[in-house]
Write a protein that holds these residues in place. Structure first.
Motif, PDB file in Angstrom:
ATOM      1  N   ASP A 114      -5.717   7.765   9.839  1.00  0.00           N
ATOM      2  CA  ASP A 114      -6.538   8.939  10.169  1.00  0.00           C
ATOM      3  C   ASP A 114      -8.006   8.566  10.329  1.00  0.00           C
ATOM      4  O   ASP A 114      -8.690   9.060  11.231  1.00  0.00           O
ATOM      5  CB  ASP A 114      -6.387  10.017   9.085  1.00  0.00           C
ATOM      6  N   SER A 115      -8.515   7.682   9.444  1.00  0.00           N
ATOM      7  CA  SER A 115      -9.924   7.300   9.544  1.00  0.00           C
ATOM      8  C   SER A 115     -10.171   6.498  10.821  1.00  0.00           C
ATOM      9  O   SER A 115     -11.222   6.614  11.446  1.00  0.00           O
ATOM     10  CB  SER A 115     -10.359   6.496   8.324  1.00  0.00           C
ATOM     11  N   LYS A 116      -9.181   5.683  11.230  1.00  0.00           N
ATOM     12  CA  LYS A 116      -9.316   4.921  12.472  1.00  0.00           C
ATOM     13  C   LYS A 116      -9.339   5.857  13.682  1.00  0.00           C
ATOM     14  O   LYS A 116     -10.118   5.664  14.615  1.00  0.00           O
ATOM     15  CB  LYS A 116      -8.163   3.914  12.608  1.00  0.00           C
ATOM     16  N   VAL A 117      -8.490   6.897  13.659  1.00  0.00           N
ATOM     17  CA  VAL A 117      -8.433   7.872  14.759  1.00  0.00           C
ATOM     18  C   VAL A 117      -9.757   8.622  14.844  1.00  0.00           C
ATOM     19  O   VAL A 117     -10.325   8.808  15.929  1.00  0.00           O
ATOM     20  CB  VAL A 117      -7.244   8.843  14.574  1.00  0.00           C
ATOM     21  N   LYS A 118     -10.280   9.022  13.687  1.00  0.00           N
ATOM     22  CA  LYS A 118     -11.553   9.757  13.640  1.00  0.00           C
ATOM     23  C   LYS A 118     -12.681   8.878  14.181  1.00  0.00           C
ATOM     24  O   LYS A 118     -13.546   9.346  14.939  1.00  0.00           O
ATOM     25  CB  LYS A 118     -11.848  10.175  12.201  1.00  0.00           C
ATOM     26  N   PRO A 142       0.831  -1.205   0.000  1.00  0.00           N
ATOM     27  CA  PRO A 142       0.000   0.000   0.000  1.00  0.00           C
ATOM     28  C   PRO A 142       0.869   1.261   0.000  1.00  0.00           C
ATOM     29  O   PRO A 142       1.942   1.297   0.612  1.00  0.00           O
ATOM     30  CB  PRO A 142      -0.812  -0.115   1.294  1.00  0.00           C
ATOM     31  N   SER A 143       0.390   2.291  -0.703  1.00  0.00           N
ATOM     32  CA  SER A 143       1.162   3.535  -0.788  1.00  0.00           C
ATOM     33  C   SER A 143       1.205   4.223   0.577  1.00  0.00           C
ATOM     34  O   SER A 143       0.365   3.979   1.441  1.00  0.00           O
ATOM     35  CB  SER A 143       0.548   4.472  -1.820  1.00  0.00           C
ATOM     36  N   LYS A 169      -4.049   7.725   5.341  1.00  0.00           N
ATOM     37  CA  LYS A 169      -5.507   7.885   5.302  1.00  0.00           C
ATOM     38  C   LYS A 169      -6.192   6.838   6.168  1.00  0.00           C
ATOM     39  O   LYS A 169      -7.158   7.140   6.876  1.00  0.00           O
ATOM     40  CB  LYS A 169      -6.020   7.748   3.860  1.00  0.00           C
ATOM     41  N   ARG A 170      -5.711   5.604   6.122  1.00  0.00           N
ATOM     42  CA  ARG A 170      -6.291   4.530   6.907  1.00  0.00           C
ATOM     43  C   ARG A 170      -6.175   4.815   8.394  1.00  0.00           C
ATOM     44  O   ARG A 170      -7.146   4.706   9.151  1.00  0.00           O
ATOM     45  CB  ARG A 170      -5.591   3.210   6.567  1.00  0.00           C
TER      46      ARG A 170
END
Length: 136
Positions: free
Chosen positions: A119-123, A109-110, A116-117
């Motif tokens: 950050d979405s988990k933190v959110k 994965p880049s 992004k992954r």
């Protein structure tokens, strides 16, 4: 590249026999041998070894312990149509077995997608934290 069977070259490994069809059909079904029983000896067939191995290692119930594929064709009224149907079904099975799986290349994965992954988990974690009971 996949395997395309030539039925003519496979004929020595094919045994066709006529028999009476089962099921409803009136007087005709009781007196005419219109069903076809096709027996295909996989080990005798002139085809690539990887196709033979794929057929023999599969979980197809139509293949016996001895390596014989059995196809019963009885959907048509005439013996010739049932014979054609059995040979077509055999060809379809061989084409399916002859398909080569594309080799999978491992990818990474880049860096941006990893960020992004996370950050979405933190959110998501923050949203769930807001659902907790508030202490006064």
């Amino acid at each position: 590249m996949s395997y395309i069977p030539n039925i003519e070259s496979l004929m020595p490994a094919i045994d066709l026999s006529a028999m009476r069809a089962q099921g409803a059909g009136g007087q005709n079904v009781n007196k005419v041998s219109s069903a076809i029983h096709l027996r295909f000896d996989i080990r005798l067939a002139a085809m690539p070894e990887y196709v033979k191995q794929k057929l023999l290692s599969g979980k197809d119930k139509r293949i016996t312990q001895e390596g014989i594929l059995i196809i019963k064709a009885q959907s048509h009224r005439t013996q010739e149509m049932n014979k054609q149907d059995a040979l077509e079904r055999l060809a379809e099975i061989l084409i399916e077995a002859g398909k080569l799986q594309k080799a999978r290349r491992a990818t990474k994965p880049s860096r941006n997608s990893q960020i992004k992954r996370v950050d979405s988990k933190v959110k998501s974690g923050r949203t769930k934290a807001l659902r907790k009971k508030v202490d006064f």
